[in-house]
Design a protein around this motif. Sequence first.
Motif, PDB file in Angstrom:
ATOM      1  N   ASN A   1     -69.689  12.912 -29.665  1.00 52.31           N
ATOM      2  CA  ASN A   1     -68.988  11.872 -28.932  1.00 52.31           C
ATOM      3  C   ASN A   1     -67.578  12.336 -28.565  1.00 52.31           C
ATOM      4  O   ASN A   1     -66.844  12.839 -29.410  1.00 52.31           O
ATOM      5  N   THR A   2     -67.226  12.122 -27.291  1.00 53.62           N
ATOM      6  CA  THR A   2     -65.914  12.569 -26.810  1.00 53.62           C
ATOM      7  C   THR A   2     -64.789  11.919 -27.598  1.00 53.62           C
ATOM      8  O   THR A   2     -63.734  12.505 -27.788  1.00 53.62           O
ATOM      9  N   PHE A   3     -65.014  10.687 -28.048  1.00 48.59           N
ATOM     10  CA  PHE A   3     -63.973   9.981 -28.800  1.00 48.59           C
ATOM     11  C   PHE A   3     -63.568  10.785 -30.037  1.00 48.59           C
ATOM     12  O   PHE A   3     -62.389  10.930 -30.337  1.00 48.59           O
TER      13      PHE A   3
ATOM     14  N   ARG B   1     -64.249  14.032 -30.510  1.00 46.87           N
ATOM     15  CA  ARG B   1     -63.821  15.376 -30.113  1.00 46.87           C
ATOM     16  C   ARG B   1     -62.412  15.400 -29.545  1.00 46.87           C
ATOM     17  O   ARG B   1     -61.802  16.449 -29.434  1.00 46.87           O
ATOM     18  N   ALA B   2     -61.927  14.217 -29.148  1.00 44.46           N
ATOM     19  CA  ALA B   2     -60.582  14.163 -28.577  1.00 44.46           C
ATOM     20  C   ALA B   2     -59.511  14.392 -29.638  1.00 44.46           C
ATOM     21  O   ALA B   2     -58.348  14.580 -29.310  1.00 44.46           O
ATOM     22  N   TYR B   3     -59.897  14.371 -30.916  1.00 47.78           N
ATOM     23  CA  TYR B   3     -58.926  14.625 -31.977  1.00 47.78           C
ATOM     24  C   TYR B   3     -59.064  16.074 -32.439  1.00 47.78           C
ATOM     25  O   TYR B   3     -60.143  16.658 -32.360  1.00 47.78           O
TER      26      TYR B   3
ATOM     27  N   MET C   1     -63.851  21.767 -24.499  1.00 48.50           N
ATOM     28  CA  MET C   1     -65.133  21.059 -24.489  1.00 48.50           C
ATOM     29  C   MET C   1     -66.164  21.778 -23.630  1.00 48.50           C
ATOM     30  O   MET C   1     -67.218  21.222 -23.346  1.00 48.50           O
TER      31      MET C   1
ATOM     32  N   TYR D   1     -52.374  15.760 -29.342  1.00 49.49           N
ATOM     33  CA  TYR D   1     -52.577  15.282 -27.970  1.00 49.49           C
ATOM     34  C   TYR D   1     -53.491  14.063 -27.999  1.00 49.49           C
ATOM     35  O   TYR D   1     -54.209  13.815 -28.968  1.00 49.49           O
TER      36      TYR D   1
ATOM     37  N   TYR E   1     -56.317  12.010 -25.443  1.00 51.70           N
ATOM     38  CA  TYR E   1     -57.134  12.203 -24.237  1.00 51.70           C
ATOM     39  C   TYR E   1     -57.676  10.851 -23.781  1.00 51.70           C
ATOM     40  O   TYR E   1     -58.267  10.110 -24.569  1.00 51.70           O
TER      41      TYR E   1
ATOM     42  N   PRO F   1     -60.347   9.725 -21.246  1.00 52.48           N
ATOM     43  CA  PRO F   1     -61.357  10.258 -20.313  1.00 52.48           C
ATOM     44  C   PRO F   1     -61.607   9.334 -19.126  1.00 52.48           C
ATOM     45  O   PRO F   1     -61.312   8.140 -19.190  1.00 52.48           O
TER      46      PRO F   1
ATOM     47  N   SER G   1     -65.181   6.613 -23.444  1.00 55.19           N
ATOM     48  CA  SER G   1     -66.084   7.152 -24.466  1.00 55.19           C
ATOM     49  C   SER G   1     -65.712   6.542 -25.809  1.00 55.19           C
ATOM     50  O   SER G   1     -64.566   6.644 -26.240  1.00 55.19           O
ATOM     51  N   PHE G   2     -66.685   5.888 -26.414  1.00 53.78           N
ATOM     52  CA  PHE G   2     -66.385   5.192 -27.667  1.00 53.78           C
ATOM     53  C   PHE G   2     -67.648   5.137 -28.509  1.00 53.78           C
ATOM     54  O   PHE G   2     -68.726   5.519 -28.038  1.00 53.78           O
TER      55      PHE G   2
ATOM     56  N   VAL H   1     -55.789   3.223 -27.694  1.00 54.27           N
ATOM     57  CA  VAL H   1     -55.986   4.187 -28.791  1.00 54.27           C
ATOM     58  C   VAL H   1     -55.118   5.433 -28.569  1.00 54.27           C
ATOM     59  O   VAL H   1     -54.543   5.976 -29.507  1.00 54.27           O
TER      60      VAL H   1
END
Lengths: 421, 233
Positions: free
Chosen positions: A355-357, A359-361, B53, B70, B72, B74, B78-79, B139
């Motif tokens: 999940n991108t959520f 992976r964003a961390y 990614m 950082y 992000y 998107p 995405s959740f 967030v």
Amino acid sequence: MKQTFSVKTLFLQRVADHFRQLKALCKTAIDWIVWLYVILPVLVIGGYNYWKWWRDEWDLSAMMFPIETIIFAVLFLLMAAGSLRFFIERADQLFLRQYHHGYRQLKKLGVFYSATVHFIILVVVFAILAPLFLVQLEKNIAFLVALFFLCWSGSLLIPAIRQLLQFRFRGWRYYIMNTIFMGSSAAVYWGMIHLWDAAKTNQLLLMAGCLLIIFTLTWFVLVVRMHKTSVFLDELANEITLKYRFMSTMLMSAGMVGAPQFQQVKTAKSNKRPWFFRKSGTIFSKRTPEKVIIELHMKYLLRNKNRRMLMLQLTGTCLFALLILPSVLKWIVWFIAIIMFLHLNNSYVVEMKRNTFLRAYDWEREKLALYTRKSVFWTNFPCMTVIGIVAGAVLFPWWGIVAVGSATFGISYLLQPLLQK
Amino acid sequence: MYVLDVSITNAGYQDSRDAVRNIRFHVGAGELVGLIGANGAGKSTTIKAILDMLPVMDGEVRFPSSKRRYAYIPEQPSFYEELTLWEHIEFAAAVCNMNRSVWKSRASVLLNDFKMEHVIHHLPASFSKGMQQKLMIIVALLTEPDVYIVDEPFIGLDPRATKQFLHYIQKEKARGAGILMSTHVLDTAEKYCDSFALIDDGEMIVNGTLDHIRKYTELPGAALMDCFDKLLG
């Protein structure tokens, strides 16, 4: 040259596409070499037991569980798991839906397809259960045939009524109505079987009468269901769920979760708040990255109906196998259960990590691997406890519960790093 | 001082290994860089390459800050469908090791500003696209990172939320955060961005301030839209 549009061709094309997708999935998602290790022994052991079911008569009175009740319950669950597929697609709202006749024809073909698929599945299931009915439970052929048609009809009637309930009720109201309906269906099914079984005379006539009523009811409900209008989005949501039900289970088991981008269809009043932890309650009071990953995994399982049900169904199946199989096979089932749950929960972890959520961390790989290993252990905990206790109880005297229970956790913990993806 | 330094030789997927090529730019502290380009130009792929990614990545992305913090946002929200809005906030705060009282007060302000307090215990799957986008923004803003990487933030946002978002962007710039924002909304980009990186067909065409782009396109005093139009011919 005038080109004519045929709903039948469109339907057949969609069915063919569906099977092509399944075939491609079987080719790519499943490691057949690994599965051969599972399938071959299962076929050999299963074949041997099946032959024994025809040959040896069991002493039913000596059995510690009601085999007859379990078989009828399994058949009811199979019937309740039936589905009605219409092969509609999102783009149908642009064109096909305006042509009521064509759209209804598509649904009719869908009913025919669903009926055929259920027929084939039930033939296989009844062929497997035939020795149990005819040799062990001493039922006659007429009873078996009548039960087959009852299950076949029910596998269309139950999903049709459930879909109608779904259109009418939402949220908790639907769950209540569905529970009442399923309870009543089970009562009718049980009553009918009991009546057939108890009938000393005119059993054939009784069975034919009951089946006539059920068939008429099924036909009537299916007609109502097909004529139901203004429910396109619900029908589409239902269709997508059914389309991917089998595929997602396969993908999950193959550890390739999340490969296809499933389109999500939101129904008008989908659940806004979750059933579990309704007010965003926490499981751990300490809020560290490790704890929130474990908590995420737990909520990931608890709040998703499919995942929750899959875990429950697999646990139930393992327990059932532990109860009915001979001792040697019980050990095999116990070991397979440990591997299977580890594999399944590791697959969920892969899905979660994609999940991108998340992976964003910026995660340190080693730390994330450690957190997820712990999360797999804790999410496996309830299933491993039940399976360990039951395996211990059926294989040894009382001390087996402690010994096998502890061994279950130990082996599960030791094998976990090997199965981590 | 740079907070993000991007130098991509080529990046992409197994079947198109150089979906983006020769992308070089940096984002300074307190600077808002607009990543602009036509549909399919490679903006989102560039962002994915920056965030590590992509399966193929030849180049270097540096976050000079020691903590590499950082956030992000998107393009496609995405959740986790199984977590409520509040649980997402809590998750982000826990992962970033934030002090409880700090993140709670910050979350309360953000939820109020973006008019989301009434749905804190709801699952994001039941939200509209705009509300899901607000969740992503809340967030991201909660953690006050050094760098924001924002992909098409205005899609689905109502005018009030857009205004609120831009207000926060200015505030974060003033705090010293660097922002990389990919967008199609050129008039807004022209008004708010300090410099631009224009991408076409996976390659960087020009990089610099609006004045620099005007000189490059030989269109003195022209709007960003006109420069963009001339560059992509």
